[in-house]
Design an enzyme around this catalytic site. Structure first.
Site, mmCIF file in Angstrom:
data_model
loop_
_atom_site.group_PDB
_atom_site.id
_atom_site.type_symbol
_atom_site.label_atom_id
_atom_site.label_comp_id
_atom_site.label_asym_id
_atom_site.label_seq_id
_atom_site.Cartn_x
_atom_site.Cartn_y
_atom_site.Cartn_z
ATOM 1 N N ALA A 59 -14.739 -15.372 7.436
ATOM 2 C CA ALA A 59 -15.736 -14.396 7.889
ATOM 3 C C ALA A 59 -15.093 -13.318 8.754
ATOM 4 O O ALA A 59 -15.741 -12.751 9.631
ATOM 5 C CB ALA A 59 -16.855 -15.101 8.661
ATOM 6 N N GLY A 60 -13.820 -13.036 8.490
ATOM 7 C CA GLY A 60 -13.156 -11.918 9.149
ATOM 8 C C GLY A 60 -13.496 -10.619 8.444
ATOM 9 O O GLY A 60 -14.507 -10.519 7.740
ATOM 10 N N ASN A 72 -11.868 -0.560 6.977
ATOM 11 C CA ASN A 72 -10.493 -0.608 6.463
ATOM 12 C C ASN A 72 -9.978 0.774 6.051
ATOM 13 O O ASN A 72 -8.822 0.903 5.673
ATOM 14 C CB ASN A 72 -10.367 -1.594 5.299
ATOM 15 C CG ASN A 72 -10.800 -1.003 3.967
ATOM 16 O OD1 ASN A 72 -11.701 -0.167 3.916
ATOM 17 N ND2 ASN A 72 -10.171 -1.438 2.889
ATOM 18 N N ASP A 121 -12.906 -2.942 0.939
ATOM 19 C CA ASP A 121 -12.465 -4.283 0.530
ATOM 20 C C ASP A 121 -13.443 -4.937 -0.439
ATOM 21 O O ASP A 121 -13.047 -5.491 -1.463
ATOM 22 C CB ASP A 121 -12.292 -5.185 1.755
ATOM 23 C CG ASP A 121 -11.006 -4.914 2.517
ATOM 24 O OD1 ASP A 121 -10.028 -4.474 1.887
ATOM 25 O OD2 ASP A 121 -10.977 -5.136 3.738
ATOM 26 N N SER A 152 0.804 -1.221 0.000
ATOM 27 C CA SER A 152 0.000 0.000 0.000
ATOM 28 C C SER A 152 0.840 1.276 0.000
ATOM 29 O O SER A 152 0.493 2.232 -0.712
ATOM 30 C CB SER A 152 -0.954 -0.004 1.197
ATOM 31 O OG SER A 152 -1.944 -0.991 1.032
ATOM 32 N N ALA A 207 -12.118 -8.970 5.804
ATOM 33 C CA ALA A 207 -12.175 -9.029 4.340
ATOM 34 C C ALA A 207 -13.312 -9.927 3.873
ATOM 35 O O ALA A 207 -14.049 -9.581 2.939
ATOM 36 C CB ALA A 207 -10.846 -9.519 3.779
ATOM 37 N N LYS A 237 -9.669 -4.276 12.193
ATOM 38 C CA LYS A 237 -10.792 -3.813 11.379
ATOM 39 C C LYS A 237 -12.105 -3.700 12.153
ATOM 40 O O LYS A 237 -12.947 -2.846 11.827
ATOM 41 C CB LYS A 237 -10.984 -4.731 10.174
ATOM 42 C CG LYS A 237 -9.874 -4.612 9.142
ATOM 43 C CD LYS A 237 -10.192 -5.451 7.919
ATOM 44 C CE LYS A 237 -9.138 -5.240 6.841
ATOM 45 N NZ LYS A 237 -9.467 -5.959 5.590
ATOM 46 N N GLN A 276 -9.355 -1.627 -3.969
ATOM 47 C CA GLN A 276 -9.798 -1.099 -2.670
ATOM 48 C C GLN A 276 -8.975 0.134 -2.310
ATOM 49 O O GLN A 276 -9.478 1.072 -1.700
ATOM 50 C CB GLN A 276 -9.725 -2.170 -1.574
ATOM 51 C CG GLN A 276 -8.349 -2.675 -1.196
ATOM 52 C CD GLN A 276 -7.571 -1.775 -0.254
ATOM 53 O OE1 GLN A 276 -8.158 -0.991 0.482
ATOM 54 N NE2 GLN A 276 -6.254 -1.875 -0.283
#
Length: 298
Positions: free
Chosen positions: A134-135, A94, A109, A24, A137, A73, A266
């Site tokens: 299922a976090g 995020n 995301d 990033s 992202a 997050k 994103q």
């Protein structure tokens, strides 16, 4: 970089742990330079324990904002002033935008996931998706895909700390969208295989495949991919070719992707939230995608 930094430069951060592998900073700083924008983007290793003081620093230093990644997050939400409506549904942030002390949380995301497929000329709207994870992202991908018109989503997760979050995701999708969502236990391998084989796209939004699990994959048998026109998507981008991707390619799947395109898109969405400008995506794509695989350190 030194020619751009002066007394008026605004700081944008990336707060996560671990984060030194992130691309990033390369993406955003090159985009700022290309457009002549007076911003600088830096990565900070921030844990759940140091997150409250880091968020206060956004206000104190009048930073323009920050990206937020694992494990922060969801933990950041109570520390913010506002959430945009889609992010409220997703329950994970995020991107933070600071408007003179008022911090608003967004999630880009899921937008990045859908846009990266659009960039490849692939449309999963009206189709079925099987999703592992299922976090932060995984939640963003599931909710955004449902909002955008994916017909059915089978969500697989272990009965771990994210199981309750997976149940919440299913309930929200079924209540607030036209998509049908179901929750499945990742331990049931027969069910897992059947759902993948009946789906147009399989996406892995877990950490399996990245350091320290870079030699692992949830799907080890190429026979699980029984249709060459399926899409297999791994949100991991370091390493560039994950073990899941190798399995899918061995099965002859035509459309196999890592998370680099999702990361790019994103980032472009967050870039616009901070600057009001469109990221020069083609220019940044060339920088990121032309890097050698060994530069994307796990």
């Amino acid at each position: 970089m030194t020619e751009r930094i002066d007394g008026h430069t605004l700081l944008i951060g990336l707060m996560a742990y671990p984060i030194r592998h992130s691309m990033s900073p390369t993406m955003h700083n090159n985009a700022f330079a290309k457009l002549g924008l007076n911003y600088a983007y830096l990565a900070f290793e921030i844990t759940n324990e140091t997150l409250p003081s880091a968020v206060q620093a956004i206000r104190t230093l009048d930073m323009r904002g920050s990206n937020i990644s694992m494990p922060n997050k969801q933990k950041i939400i109570p520390l913010l002033d506002k959430l945009d409506p889609a992010t409220e549904m997703i329950g994970a942030v995020n991107t933070v935008v600071n408007d003179h002390g008022t911090l608003t949380g967004y999630t880009t995301d899921g937008i990045g996931f859908m846009k990266s497929l659009d960039d490849e000329g692939l449309d999963i709207r009206g189709h079925k998706m099987t999703l592992a994870g299922a976090g932060g992202a995984g939640t963003a991908i599931a909710v955004q895909a449902a909002l955008d018109g994916v017909k059915e989503i089978s969500i697989f997760n272990r009965r771990d700390e994210f199981w309750d979050n997976a149940k919440r995701n299913v309930d929200i999708i079924n209540e607030k969208t036209d998509c049908k969502a179901t929750l499945h236990d990742l331990a049931d391998q027969d069910d897992y295989k059947a759902e993948i084989q009946s789906s147009y796209i399989y996406a892995d939004a877990t950490g399996v495949g990245m350091n320290p699990l870079q030699d692992q994959t949830l799907v080890t048998d190429p026979a699980w991919f029984n249709n060459p026109d399926q899409i297999v998507f791994d949100t991991v981008y370091a390493p560039r070719t994950t073990e899941l991707m190798k399995v899918a390619e061995k099965a002859g799947v035509k459309h196999v992707f890592n998370g680099l395109g999702m990361m790019l898109e994103q980032g472009a969405a967050a870039f616009k939230l901070w600057t009001g400008k469109e990221m020069p995506v083609d220019y940044i794509r060339q920088i990121l995608f032309d890097d050698d695989d060994d530069k994307a350190k796990a």
